[in-house]
Design an enzyme around this catalytic site. Structure first.
Site, short mmCIF file in Angstrom:
data_model
loop_
_atom_site.label_atom_id
_atom_site.label_comp_id
_atom_site.label_asym_id
_atom_site.label_seq_id
_atom_site.Cartn_x
_atom_site.Cartn_y
_atom_site.Cartn_z
N ARG A 1 5.45 -14.71 -16.38
CA ARG A 1 5.37 -13.37 -16.03
C ARG A 1 5.83 -12.83 -14.36
O ARG A 1 6.38 -11.74 -14.60
CB ARG A 1 4.42 -12.90 -16.51
CG ARG A 1 3.41 -12.51 -15.93
CD ARG A 1 1.69 -11.21 -16.97
NE ARG A 1 1.81 -10.14 -16.40
CZ ARG A 1 0.96 -9.75 -16.37
NH1 ARG A 1 -0.39 -10.10 -17.11
NH2 ARG A 1 0.29 -8.71 -15.62
N ARG B 1 -8.83 -1.61 -13.93
CA ARG B 1 -8.39 -2.66 -13.36
C ARG B 1 -8.98 -2.68 -12.49
O ARG B 1 -8.82 -2.32 -11.34
CB ARG B 1 -6.78 -3.11 -12.84
CG ARG B 1 -5.83 -3.05 -14.42
CD ARG B 1 -4.75 -3.68 -14.22
NE ARG B 1 -3.79 -4.37 -14.75
CZ ARG B 1 -2.95 -3.38 -15.14
NH1 ARG B 1 -2.30 -2.09 -15.19
NH2 ARG B 1 -1.71 -3.74 -16.61
N CYS C 1 -3.17 -1.82 -24.34
CA CYS C 1 -2.89 -1.16 -22.88
C CYS C 1 -2.06 -2.19 -21.88
O CYS C 1 -1.83 -1.96 -20.86
CB CYS C 1 -4.35 -1.31 -21.94
SG CYS C 1 -5.12 -3.40 -22.53
N ARG D 1 -13.07 -2.66 -17.47
CA ARG D 1 -12.21 -4.22 -17.60
C ARG D 1 -12.37 -4.80 -16.59
O ARG D 1 -13.24 -4.79 -14.95
CB ARG D 1 -10.98 -4.54 -17.81
CG ARG D 1 -10.63 -6.11 -17.66
CD ARG D 1 -9.49 -5.92 -18.20
NE ARG D 1 -8.78 -6.27 -16.63
CZ ARG D 1 -7.02 -6.16 -16.97
NH1 ARG D 1 -6.48 -6.59 -17.55
NH2 ARG D 1 -6.72 -6.54 -15.42
N HIS E 1 0.63 -1.58 0.11
CA HIS E 1 0.06 -0.12 0.07
C HIS E 1 1.30 1.29 -0.14
O HIS E 1 -0.12 1.77 -0.18
CB HIS E 1 -0.81 0.05 0.83
CG HIS E 1 -2.10 -0.56 0.97
ND1 HIS E 1 -3.04 -1.52 1.66
CD2 HIS E 1 -3.15 -1.06 -0.52
CE1 HIS E 1 -3.82 -1.90 1.18
NE2 HIS E 1 -3.60 -1.12 -0.31
N GLU F 1 -5.46 -10.91 -25.63
CA GLU F 1 -4.11 -11.30 -24.44
C GLU F 1 -4.35 -13.06 -24.88
O GLU F 1 -2.58 -13.34 -23.95
CB GLU F 1 -4.29 -11.04 -23.09
CG GLU F 1 -5.53 -11.54 -22.46
CD GLU F 1 -6.01 -10.92 -21.31
OE1 GLU F 1 -4.71 -9.57 -20.74
OE2 GLU F 1 -6.42 -10.32 -20.41
N ASN G 1 1.06 -7.91 -21.89
CA ASN G 1 2.24 -8.36 -20.51
C ASN G 1 1.46 -10.01 -20.74
O ASN G 1 2.20 -10.59 -20.27
CB ASN G 1 0.95 -7.88 -19.19
CG ASN G 1 1.35 -6.70 -19.50
OD1 ASN G 1 1.99 -6.03 -20.04
ND2 ASN G 1 1.11 -5.64 -18.67
N ASP G 2 -0.22 -10.55 -20.71
CA ASP G 2 -0.06 -11.96 -21.34
C ASP G 2 -0.06 -12.51 -22.15
O ASP G 2 0.67 -13.46 -22.38
CB ASP G 2 -2.27 -11.94 -20.88
CG ASP G 2 -1.95 -11.65 -19.18
OD1 ASP G 2 -0.74 -12.42 -18.75
OD2 ASP G 2 -3.21 -10.82 -18.93
#
Ligand code: PEP
Ligand code: MG
Length: 582
Positions: free
Chosen positions: A469, A301, A506, A337, A194, A435, A458-459
């Site tokens: 990853r 997200r 993205c 998403r 956090h 992805e 990324n995926d």
């Protein structure tokens, strides 16, 4: 003269700072321990419940103090309050007091330790990090039981480098609000802790995960911090200080320059207009995204709504977050998403490990098997659609049936709401993340049934190149310029164009300014990235022609290995944009 000591940690929030160490009270909490008479147990339970109430009202006060400072801190404090009232926590502490006849402080400490072990065993870094939140909450209860003063306002000198074993999100938020923090430095934490999240949202440099380094720091030490490289220098020499100060000066100039041109559109020298959107996890990031020139939200997200909680958000909680984001963005597009929760990330199933979570019940697969959870989100999205320019996209689509099923669930929710007389906005575009390799192969067919694509590199890279990853050992194989990826991107973008639907990207690749020329050449017209990456990418786009970019990519794709392609692109990019750079 004191010698310089250098520590390497995890760069959690970029930026460079030089300042004086302000070490937060690192006193270890010494928990008193004693046995109770059976007759004293009931009174001890009452004492514990009073400490819970006191902690709760302190959280309420904190929330009020931070009130105008944005939603994110409020969400974190709310999450801490939920933990405080978690029946498992309260029942277990009460049981230990009554059955083992131990004092409340000791009982809380035992439950805290048990929870910490459970978190330590989680595979997922993000959820593992949540153990520090459990510790903050339990420590507060223990301190209240011991009658210690908590939440005293900290007087921090301007530009102080605030150092702590761990810094609670509440402290981090209060300190950032006072405007005097130069950087945060902590022993614990990872990229998704956090403190890191608060620091990034407020653009304060942070280095976390330093092991024991902070224990050796003293108030007043001169420190230099590089939040991108994860470097912390204690008592740097004159030359090092001069270098850091020069970087800060350059950083301020770059930021001022970037903000000056942030509003300008990204158009290539031969007139191709490119749209630059922002990626976000928390509504609090919106002001920074807008200031850096985001033209919309390309990826929200929403799984971050699960932050620190043991139960899923209600439909109304979903609705409130979406409404807030849509209203803040006015008529700019907001792409939300649906939940991308992995099998190991879902509350209630946290301890049920999948053999291979990346290939398991993740994202749309999970939602289609947990319809209640999915429907709560879809209903909230439909309700929120009256408040702005919404686009919804489904993650990890790997077949046309998944897209059809997800769409039909959305339509079922729409009909249900209209039967119930609940207002719903006009129809909005429904797209997919491309992805997975299977989605890339059938992109032409998916483009017939999706309103837009957003490429999740990324995926896509993870699954196409068969590299986890999260796994450091194979990180060297993670190559965006692998010919397989370039060919795959080319065919996805071409499929979207043939079907006349918009195609965005993205994944991290979209925000990497050294790859912008490649994406332009492939015909990408919509990029989405974090706030700090926007000015750099816009700047490159304004300085290049698409025709030139296409010529560079054609030559690059004549090479066969990722290394050759990388070397060629790097040389071309350096020559065009970074001449004279180190
Ligand atoms: C991606 O996979 O590129 C993406 C943007 O999604 P995430 O990183 O959330 O999986
Ligand atoms: Mg993804």
């Amino acid at each position: 003269m004191s010698t310089t000591v250098t520590y390497q940690g995890i760069g959690a929030s970029p930026g460079v700072a030089v300042g004086i160490a302000f070490v937060l009270d690192a006193r270890r909490l010494r928990t008193p321990r004693h046995k109770l008479e059976r007759s004293a147990a009931a009174a001890e339970v009452l004492r514990f419940k009073t400490a819970i109430e006191l902690s709760d009202s302190q959280f309420e006060d904190l929330k009020k103090k931070l009130g105008s400072e944005g939603e994110e801190h409020t969400l974190i404090i709310e999450a801490h309050r939920l933990m405080l009232h978690d029946p498992m926590f309260i029942v277990e502490v009460t049981r230990l007091i009554k059955e083992d006849l131990i004092n409340a402080e000791w009982a809380v400490r035992r439950v805290r330790r048990r929870l910490k072990h459970q978190f330590d065993n989680l595979d997922d870094e993000y959820f593992r990090e949540r153990k520090s939140d459990v510790e903050f909450v339990a420590d507060r209860v223990i301190r209240n039981l011991m009658g210690e003063v908590v939440d005293q306002e900290l007087e921090v000198p301007p530009n102080a480098i605030v150092c702590g074993h761990d810094i609670s999100p509440a402290d981090a938020a209060m300190l950032v609000r006072s405007g005097s923090v130069g950087a945060f430095v902590t022993n614990l934490g990872g990229h998704t802790s956090h403190t890191a999240i608060v620091a990034r949202a407020r653009e304060v440099p942070a280095v976390v995960g330093l092991g024991k380094a902070v224990d050796a720091l003293r108030n007043g030490d001169v420190m230099a911090v590089d939040g991108r490289r994860g470097l912390v220098l204690v008592n740097p020499g004159e030359q090092q200080l001069a270098l850091f100060r020069e970087t800060i000066r350059q950083q301020q100039l770059d930021e001022a320059q970037a903000l000056k041109t942030a509003e300008l559109p990204a158009t290539t020298t031969d007139g191709h207009r490119v749209r630059i959107n922002g990626n976000m996890e928390f509504p609090e990031e919106i002001p920074s995204l807008l200031a850096h020139g985001a033209e919309g939200i390309g990826l929200y997200r929403t799984e971050f709504l699960f932050l620190n909680r043991s139960t899923p958000p209600t439909e109304d909680e979903h609705f409130e977050s979406y409404k807030q984001v849509l209203q803040a963005m006015g008529d700019r597009p907001v792409t939300i998403r649906t939940l991308d929760l992995g099998g190991d990330k879902v509350p209630g199933r946290k301890f049920e490990r999948e053999q291979n979570p990346a290939l398991g019940l993740r994202a749309i697969r999970y939602c289609l098997q947990h319809r209640e959870l999915f429907r709560a989100q879809l209903r909230a999205l439909l309700r929120a659609s009256v408040h702005g320019n919404l686009r919804v996209m489904f993650p990890l689509i790997s077949s046309i049936s998944e897209l059809r099923e997800a769409r039909s669930e959305l339509e079922a929710c729409r009909s249900e709401l209209s039967r119930q007389g609940v207002p719903v906005g006009k129809r909005f575009p429904i797209g997919i993340m491309v992805e997975t390799p299977s989605a890339a192969w059938i992109a032409d067919r998916l483009a017939q049934e999706a309103d837009f694509f957003s490429i999740g590199t990324n995926d896509l890279i993870q699954y196409s190149l068969a590299i986890d990853r999260q796994n450091r050992d194979v990180a060297y194989l993670y190559r965006p310029l692998h010919l397989a990826i370039l060919r795959s991107l080319d065919s996805i973008i071409s499929a979207a164009k043939s079907a006349n639907i918009p195609v965005a990207m993205c994944g991290e690749m979209a925000g990497d300014a050294t790859l912008t020329i490649v994406l332009l050449a492939l015909g990408l017209e919509e990029f989405s990235m974090t706030a700090g990456q926007i000015p750099g990418v816009k700047d490159i786009i304004r300085r290049v022609s698409r025709t030139d970019a296409v010529a560079v990519l054609q030559q690059a794709m004549a090479f066969s290995s990722a290394e050759e392609i990388e070397r060629f692109i790097k040389a071309e990019v350096d020559r065009r944009f970074y001449t004279g750079a180190a």
